[in-house]
Design an enzyme around this catalytic site. Structure first.
Site, short mmCIF file in Angstrom:
data_model
loop_
_atom_site.label_atom_id
_atom_site.label_comp_id
_atom_site.label_asym_id
_atom_site.label_seq_id
_atom_site.Cartn_x
_atom_site.Cartn_y
_atom_site.Cartn_z
N CYS A 2 0.80 -1.22 0.00
CA CYS A 2 0.00 0.00 0.00
C CYS A 2 0.84 1.28 0.00
O CYS A 2 2.00 1.29 0.39
CB CYS A 2 -0.90 0.02 1.22
SG CYS A 2 -1.90 -1.45 1.41
N GLY A 28 -1.29 0.82 -4.92
CA GLY A 28 -2.57 0.22 -4.53
C GLY A 28 -3.71 0.86 -5.27
O GLY A 28 -3.82 2.09 -5.28
N ASN A 110 1.14 0.37 5.73
CA ASN A 110 1.71 -0.34 4.59
C ASN A 110 2.54 -1.48 5.14
O ASN A 110 3.49 -1.27 5.89
CB ASN A 110 2.59 0.62 3.77
CG ASN A 110 3.42 -0.09 2.69
OD1 ASN A 110 4.51 0.35 2.37
ND2 ASN A 110 2.89 -1.17 2.15
N GLY A 111 2.19 -2.71 4.77
CA GLY A 111 2.92 -3.87 5.26
C GLY A 111 1.97 -4.99 5.64
O GLY A 111 0.80 -4.99 5.23
N TYR A 257 10.23 -4.20 -8.49
CA TYR A 257 8.90 -4.00 -9.09
C TYR A 257 8.07 -2.87 -8.48
O TYR A 257 7.51 -2.05 -9.20
CB TYR A 257 8.11 -5.31 -8.98
CG TYR A 257 6.67 -5.22 -9.44
CD1 TYR A 257 6.36 -5.26 -10.79
CD2 TYR A 257 5.63 -5.08 -8.53
CE1 TYR A 257 5.04 -5.16 -11.22
CE2 TYR A 257 4.32 -4.99 -8.95
CZ TYR A 257 4.03 -5.02 -10.29
OH TYR A 257 2.74 -4.92 -10.71
#
Length: 493
Positions: A2, A28, A110-111, A257
């Site tokens: 995210c 996201g 985020n995670g 990526y």
């Protein structure tokens, strides 16, 4: 994966957050939300305004009045969701907002936590009621239940109980708090705008859009606190998570990526690392020999492999292989990513919707495809078929990362191990070649991958090696139950 963003001390905090989330859209695309903190100058009381929805940033905030008239305040946080723990429904859209004994609190994460089931079961057994199925809500409950009096101590108390990957932005009535887990799995950058507001974001590309200057990264295990005192003095407050670890484990897949090539993460330019990945790939797995009469062309899979492809081609030419870079695939930017889609049976159709071939470039040619990674292999197989259907006489695949053999529990929604093509075929590269239908295939080795990354950092390579830096719950599971909300103006998800 995210994207998170936070800002403190700006009169248009919601607008800045909107721009920040727009720049982080690649992290996201499922849902997005913004929470702002508005203070009444007469009474001194604060209230949190928020707007969240399923869809892209431009879709959820298409009515400008949401930003300009409703989300008032000088501080705000925002979130773009890419789901790992928790199904896609409105109850899981972040940031989450609560009111507890110490006031208002909002959080964006985020995670992915790796002791979710243990913590959730414990909290439920003690009477905690959950409103969502995400691991992020656990952090809120741990903060609210802490017996510490000071708010920062409550947050530290909660963080000392969780395991796994987390970069957080937390908004309180008078503070913006940024947190990064001790391993440093996910990136989190700190910056300042031209007019002195402080900002934090998953990637520095969010700073570029709002003309903010990058200061430094939030360090692994650091709790950064921004308040009115920091605005006046310029001295950032730091606290630390009291947890000992063997070594840090920055996610190497951020360079491969996730992150945008124009971002700086972990203190390094993503573009620089990606070019080096392509160059090292050209050494390990060169393109087939090319002649003037029968020149091999190299194409990228837009957009995530663009930079690695440039590195591959420039190094190939230096090594004496007279290859030529071409645009053989055209990507439609008006459809979502095919990467890790839940509807497996729709993947081949989605590849055709997303990519089209330039037949005049490919017809009768020997083609090398450079891609950043191969996950299930279904997308890659469909791309190869598209290129061969366009008339290519040979197709060779080059991958700027090692074979992905293991699931990720730190924020990448990789499928189960038996869905990963490299795992399913026991790492047999020849079998992978046969399944994809290419004349040759070459993966970058783990050694060369780490050679391309900053030498002074320690990276997590668990998806390639199976060496997980933290303990993983036995048989981790997602909480896939749905919570449906219906009101006069809202339909069931």
């Amino acid at each position: 994966m995210c994207g998170i963003f936070g800002i403190y001390g700006h009169p248009q905090s919601a607008l800045m957050t909107y721009y920040g989330l727009y720049a982080l859209q690649h992290r996201g695309q499922e849902s997005t939300g913004i929470v702002s903190c508005e203070k009444d100058e007469l009474t001194g009381k604060t209230k949190f305004n928020y707007h969240k929805g399923i869809g892209l940033v431009s879709e959820v905030f298409k009515d400008e009045k949401i930003i300009t008239e409703y989300l008032k305040g000088t501080s705000a946080i925002g979130h773009n969701r890419y789901s790992t723990t928790g199904a896609l429904n409105r109850s899981n859209i972040q940031p989450f907002v609560v009111h507890y004994k110490n006031g208002n609190l909002a959080i964006a994460h985020n995670g992915n936590l790796t002791n979710t089931r243990y913590l959730r079961n414990n909290l439920q057994s003690e009477g905690t009621i959950f409103q969502s199925s995400t691991d992020t809500e656990i952090i809120l409950h741990l903060i609210a239940r802490s017996q510490k009096e000071d708010q920062i101590e409550q947050i530290k108390d909660a963080l000392n109980q969780i395991e796994g990957a987390y970069s957080l932005v937390i908004l309180t009535d008078d503070k913006l708090i940024a947190v990064r887990d001790p391993y440093g799995f996910r990136p989190l950058a700190l910056g300042v705008t031209e007019d002195g507001a402080y900002v934090v974001a998953s990637e520095t590309c969010a700073f570029d859009l709002i003309n903010a200057t990058y200061i430094r990264d939030v360090l692994p295990g650091e709790i950064v606190v921004i308040d009115d005192e920091v605005l006046k003095t310029g001295k950032i407050k730091s606290f630390w998570i009291e947890k000992k670890i063997e070594k840090q484990a920055f996610c190497i897949f951020e360079f491969i990526y996730f992150s945008r090539p124009d971002s700086k993460i972990f203190g390094e330019n993503v573009d620089k690392v990606r070019r080096k990945l392509g160059k090292l790939l050209a050494h390990e797995h060169p393109a087939p020999n090319s002649t003037e009469e029968d020149k091999v062309i190299v194409i990228n899979v837009p957009d995530s492999s663009n930079t690695a492809t440039l590195g591959f081609v420039t190094e190939s030419i230096k090594l004496g292989n007279n290859v030529k870079i071409e645009i053989g695939l055209i990507r439609s930017h008006y459809v979502g990513r095919t990467f890790i889609q839940p509807q497996q049976n729709m993947r081949e159709l989605k590849v055709k919707v997303k990519f089209n071939t330039v037949k005049g470039v490919l017809q009768g040619r020997r083609v090398v495809i450079v891609d950043d990674s191969i996950v299930r292999g279904t997308t890659s197989k469909a791309l190869v078929k598209l290129i061969k259907d366009a008339g290519a006489k040979e197709v060779h695949f080059r991958v700027a990362s090692p074979p992905i053999k293991f699931p990720c529990y730190y924020g990448m929604d990789f499928p189960t191990q038996d869905e990963l093509i490299a795992s399913r075929l026991n790492g047999d590269v020849e079998k992978i070649r046969e399944e994809l239908g290419v004349e040759s295939i070459g993966y970058l080795s783990v050694e060369k991958l780490l050679e391309a990354a900053p030498k002074h950092l320690s990276f997590c390579t668990a998806c390639f090696t199976g060496n997980y830096p933290t303990l993983i719950e036995e048989k981790p599971e997602k909480f896939e139950y749905e919570i449906f909300i219906k009101s006069a103006d809202e339909k069931f998800d």
